[in-house]
Design an enzyme around this catalytic site. Structure first.
Site, PDB file in Angstrom:
ATOM      1  N   LYS A  21       0.797  -1.151   0.022  1.00 12.01           N
ATOM      2  CA  LYS A  21      -0.103   0.084  -0.013  1.00 12.01           C
ATOM      3  C   LYS A  21       0.944   1.148   0.008  1.00 12.01           C
ATOM      4  O   LYS A  21       0.619   2.265  -0.683  1.00 12.01           O
ATOM      5  CB  LYS A  21      -1.034  -0.039   1.212  1.00 12.01           C
ATOM      6  CG  LYS A  21      -1.634   1.310   1.538  1.00 12.01           C
ATOM      7  CD  LYS A  21      -2.359   1.149   2.684  1.00 12.01           C
ATOM      8  CE  LYS A  21      -1.776   1.084   4.139  1.00 12.01           C
ATOM      9  NZ  LYS A  21      -1.239   2.453   4.694  1.00 12.01           N
ATOM     10  N   ASN A  22       2.006   1.286   0.975  1.00 13.10           N
ATOM     11  CA  ASN A  22       2.607   2.539   0.970  1.00 13.10           C
ATOM     12  C   ASN A  22       3.461   2.822  -0.025  1.00 13.10           C
ATOM     13  O   ASN A  22       4.131   4.051  -0.237  1.00 13.10           O
ATOM     14  CB  ASN A  22       3.404   2.387   2.449  1.00 13.10           C
ATOM     15  CG  ASN A  22       2.370   2.545   3.717  1.00 13.10           C
ATOM     16  OD1 ASN A  22       1.152   2.888   3.255  1.00 13.10           O
ATOM     17  ND2 ASN A  22       2.802   2.250   4.669  1.00 13.10           N
ATOM     18  N   ARG A  90      -3.182   9.592   4.408  1.00 17.29           N
ATOM     19  CA  ARG A  90      -1.826  10.160   4.445  1.00 17.29           C
ATOM     20  C   ARG A  90      -1.189  10.241   3.034  1.00 17.29           C
ATOM     21  O   ARG A  90      -0.674  11.240   2.667  1.00 17.29           O
ATOM     22  CB  ARG A  90      -1.028   9.124   5.301  1.00 17.29           C
ATOM     23  CG  ARG A  90       0.179   9.762   5.972  1.00 17.29           C
ATOM     24  CD  ARG A  90      -0.068  10.387   7.062  1.00 17.29           C
ATOM     25  NE  ARG A  90       1.074  11.412   7.380  1.00 17.29           N
ATOM     26  CZ  ARG A  90       0.658  12.490   7.951  1.00 17.29           C
ATOM     27  NH1 ARG A  90      -0.764  13.031   8.547  1.00 17.29           N
ATOM     28  NH2 ARG A  90       1.776  13.620   8.416  1.00 17.29           N
ATOM     29  N   CYS A 114      -3.926   7.516   9.960  1.00 18.43           N
ATOM     30  CA  CYS A 114      -4.155   7.161  11.315  1.00 18.43           C
ATOM     31  C   CYS A 114      -3.752   8.128  12.511  1.00 18.43           C
ATOM     32  O   CYS A 114      -2.570   8.809  12.020  1.00 18.43           O
ATOM     33  CB  CYS A 114      -3.679   5.675  11.558  1.00 18.43           C
ATOM     34  SG  CYS A 114      -4.252   4.535  10.885  1.00 18.43           S
ATOM     35  N   ARG A 119       1.912  13.959  13.942  1.00 20.15           N
ATOM     36  CA  ARG A 119       2.348  13.573  12.398  1.00 20.15           C
ATOM     37  C   ARG A 119       2.598  15.158  11.507  1.00 20.15           C
ATOM     38  O   ARG A 119       1.694  15.159  10.489  1.00 20.15           O
ATOM     39  CB  ARG A 119       1.298  12.729  11.724  1.00 20.15           C
ATOM     40  CG  ARG A 119       1.291  11.384  12.447  1.00 20.15           C
ATOM     41  CD  ARG A 119       0.563  10.442  11.785  1.00 20.15           C
ATOM     42  NE  ARG A 119       1.212   9.693  10.675  1.00 20.15           N
ATOM     43  CZ  ARG A 119       0.585   8.902   9.662  1.00 20.15           C
ATOM     44  NH1 ARG A 119      -0.661   8.439  10.312  1.00 20.15           N
ATOM     45  NH2 ARG A 119       1.215   8.376   8.784  1.00 20.15           N
ATOM     46  N   PRO A 120       3.309  15.863  12.032  1.00 18.11           N
ATOM     47  CA  PRO A 120       3.752  17.185  11.224  1.00 18.11           C
ATOM     48  C   PRO A 120       3.948  16.600   9.736  1.00 18.11           C
ATOM     49  O   PRO A 120       4.642  15.581   9.705  1.00 18.11           O
ATOM     50  CB  PRO A 120       4.723  18.093  12.087  1.00 18.11           C
ATOM     51  CG  PRO A 120       5.428  16.872  12.972  1.00 18.11           C
ATOM     52  CD  PRO A 120       4.216  15.709  13.272  1.00 18.11           C
ATOM     53  N   ILE A 121       4.109  17.772   9.049  1.00 23.26           N
ATOM     54  CA  ILE A 121       4.729  17.709   7.617  1.00 23.26           C
ATOM     55  C   ILE A 121       5.725  18.680   7.741  1.00 23.26           C
ATOM     56  O   ILE A 121       6.030  19.166   6.347  1.00 23.26           O
ATOM     57  CB  ILE A 121       3.533  17.564   6.463  1.00 23.26           C
ATOM     58  CG1 ILE A 121       2.667  18.942   6.388  1.00 23.26           C
ATOM     59  CG2 ILE A 121       2.817  16.156   6.642  1.00 23.26           C
ATOM     60  CD1 ILE A 121       2.024  19.040   5.077  1.00 23.26           C
ATOM     61  N   ASP A 302       5.169  -0.381  12.113  1.00 27.22           N
ATOM     62  CA  ASP A 302       3.892  -0.695  11.773  1.00 27.22           C
ATOM     63  C   ASP A 302       3.466  -2.280  12.112  1.00 27.22           C
ATOM     64  O   ASP A 302       2.369  -2.727  12.162  1.00 27.22           O
ATOM     65  CB  ASP A 302       3.854  -0.780  10.283  1.00 27.22           C
ATOM     66  CG  ASP A 302       3.675   0.526   9.805  1.00 27.22           C
ATOM     67  OD1 ASP A 302       3.223   1.512  10.466  1.00 27.22           O
ATOM     68  OD2 ASP A 302       3.999   0.737   8.480  1.00 27.22           O
TER      69      ASP A 302
END
Ligand code: EPU
Length: 421
Positions: A21-22, A90, A114, A119-121, A302
């Site tokens: 998926k990722n 995401r 999730c 979870r900053p960018i 994960d």
């Protein structure tokens, strides 16, 4: 939705693993910068992928998705992504780089995904800025614009998977040489690099940096996504539960799972490897361990929640530490409903149990935590209910078909007809 599991037997089975998926998320977004038809094989049929497909259509592509093959034709004709579902995943932020490369401008939602902490960018945005971009964030939106892109040396404060992928995509068509120091080198990042290099990019991995020599044109290609190592690892860990005897996985790549295999052996499981097939045989009892997640090739964050469910099935405590996300713990209060003892010492915690209950209603709140709760239902025989099971469907292709292949008795319902509990 909820899943009732009637666990009354010893299970085993053989299942097929699909593409990562990722990996697929980055590669689908990167397709925007290729000229010509693209065919992607081994694409998992998951919610996040469908959101990406809708975005491709919205910006002008013709997209056809069937039997895990994604065909993309046409070309992008606008840089505005107005579909709100992009804020629920995401991977939507990978369109920032590809649309910037194409139009020098992107307007979209901030990413979701999730809830594992803040979870900053900031690494993505600081990287874009150093390549010549300005950005503004308002409400749940982001607008990024550039007059002129230029190559640069970028030093990532942490080897972020997302930031590395975004910066590779953007830099691959900026003429000159960009270096990304301290990059993430997860198999999903290498898959993106492989994809872009096949399309004509010039990206190479050096000792502690990635070198990207920008090119003017990338061509359309056919490409097969790597197997999902996290899906594989999840089922490999499930095989260690007391009510499983073994699970075999087809179409996987054990080279991406070396640390997971080592950990499974340390716990007492048996692992057999045969080309693209992995078989895991359950141990008689779990050997407790101390484990810390880390960036690849260390044990993946994960899988740490799923591993915790396995390690709970021992009178002697195991210590688990997640160094990547600061809030991957919400599933622990659910594990406690099974009489699993959890002792917190953040960012570590200990799990153990002297007697696991044979009935519980467990509530999921994130993808891998959900698979962990699902796994915990196989630590002992009994009747269990997994609420918000939809989280599992977000990351595990053909999940219900796989349950059938593993001979699991289950029924699926929606919250309003909750009959069992
Ligand atoms: N981080 C920052 N600033 C940034 C980017 C990251 O502080 O700009 C921090 C994060 O908050 C986190 C750490 O750096 O503490 C690592 O984050 P990373 O960017 O590597 O993770 P990600 O790109 O958000 C991807 C996967 C995750 C997986 C992580 C780590 C996708 C879409 N997501 O997330 O997958 O856990 O890498 O391997 O590729 C999942 O599939 O369930 C999942 C959560």
């Amino acid at each position: 939705m909820y899943l009732n599991i009637n666990n009354d037997k010893i299970h085993s089975g053989e299942i097929d693993i699909l593409g990562a998926k990722n990996s697929a998320l980055g590669i689908i977004a990167a397709s925007v910068i290729l000229d010509g038809d693209i065919t992607l094989y081994n694409i998992p049929d998951l919610y996040d992928i469908h959101v990406m497909i809708e975005a491709l259509k919205q910006i002008g592509f013709n997209v056809f998705f069937k039997n895990n093959t994604l065909k993309i034709t046409g070309e992008a004709n606008n840089f505005i992504l107005s579909n709100e579902s992009l804020s629920s995943i995401r991977g939507s932020y990978y369109f920032y780089s590809s649309l910037l490369a194409k139009f020098f401008h992107v307007s979209s939602f901030l990413p979701g995904g999730c809830n594992l902490g803040a979870r900053p960018i900031n690494y993505h945005l600081e990287g874009f800025a150093s390549l010549g971009c300005d950005y503004v964030i308002f409400d749940n939106h982001i607008e990024i614009i550039t007059q002129e892109l230029h190559p640069n040396d970028i030093h990532l404060p942490f080897p972020s998977v997302g930031a590395t992928i975004n910066l590779i995509i953007l830099a691959s068509t900026i003429l000159g040489v960009t270096h990304i120091y301290n990059p993430a080198l997860e198999p999903e990042v290498l898959d993106l690099i492989n994809f872009l290099n096949h399309a004509g990019a010039k990206i190479s991995i050096k000792e502690n940096y990635i070198e990207i020599m920008g090119v003017t044109k990338l061509k359309g290609i056919k490409y097969k996504i790597i197997p999902d190592r996290i899906e594989s690892g999840s089922y490999m860990l499930l095989a260690l539960t007391k009510t499983f005897s073994s699970i075999s996985l087809n179409n996987t790549n054990y080279k991406h799972l070396e640390e997971v295999i080592k950990t499974i052996k340390n716990i007492g499981g048996i692992v057999r490897l045969n080309k693209n097939k992995i078989t895991v045989i359950s141990p008689k009892k779990i050997t407790p361990i101390n484990i810390t997640s880390g960036v690849y090739p260390k044990f993946p964050t994960d899988l740490i929640q799923i591993l915790a469910a396995i390690l709970s099935d021992s009178y002697y405590p195991s210590t688990i530490t997640d160094t990547i996300f600061e809030n991957r713990y919400s599933y622990l209060k659910e594990l406690k409903k099974l009489n699993i003892d959890v002792k917190y010492n953040f960012p570590s915690y200990q799990v153990s149990s002297s007697h696991i209950f044979n009935s519980a209603k467990l509530i999921c709140s994130d993808l891998r935590g959900a698979f962990s709760l699902f796994t915990s239902c196989f630590l002992t025989h009994g009747h269990f209910q997994i609420q918000n099971v939809d989280f599992i469907f977000r990351g595990y292709n053909s999940f219900l078909d796989n349950l059938k292949k593993m001979n699991v008795s289950f029924s699926l319902g929606c919250s309003t007809d909750n009959l069992l509990f």
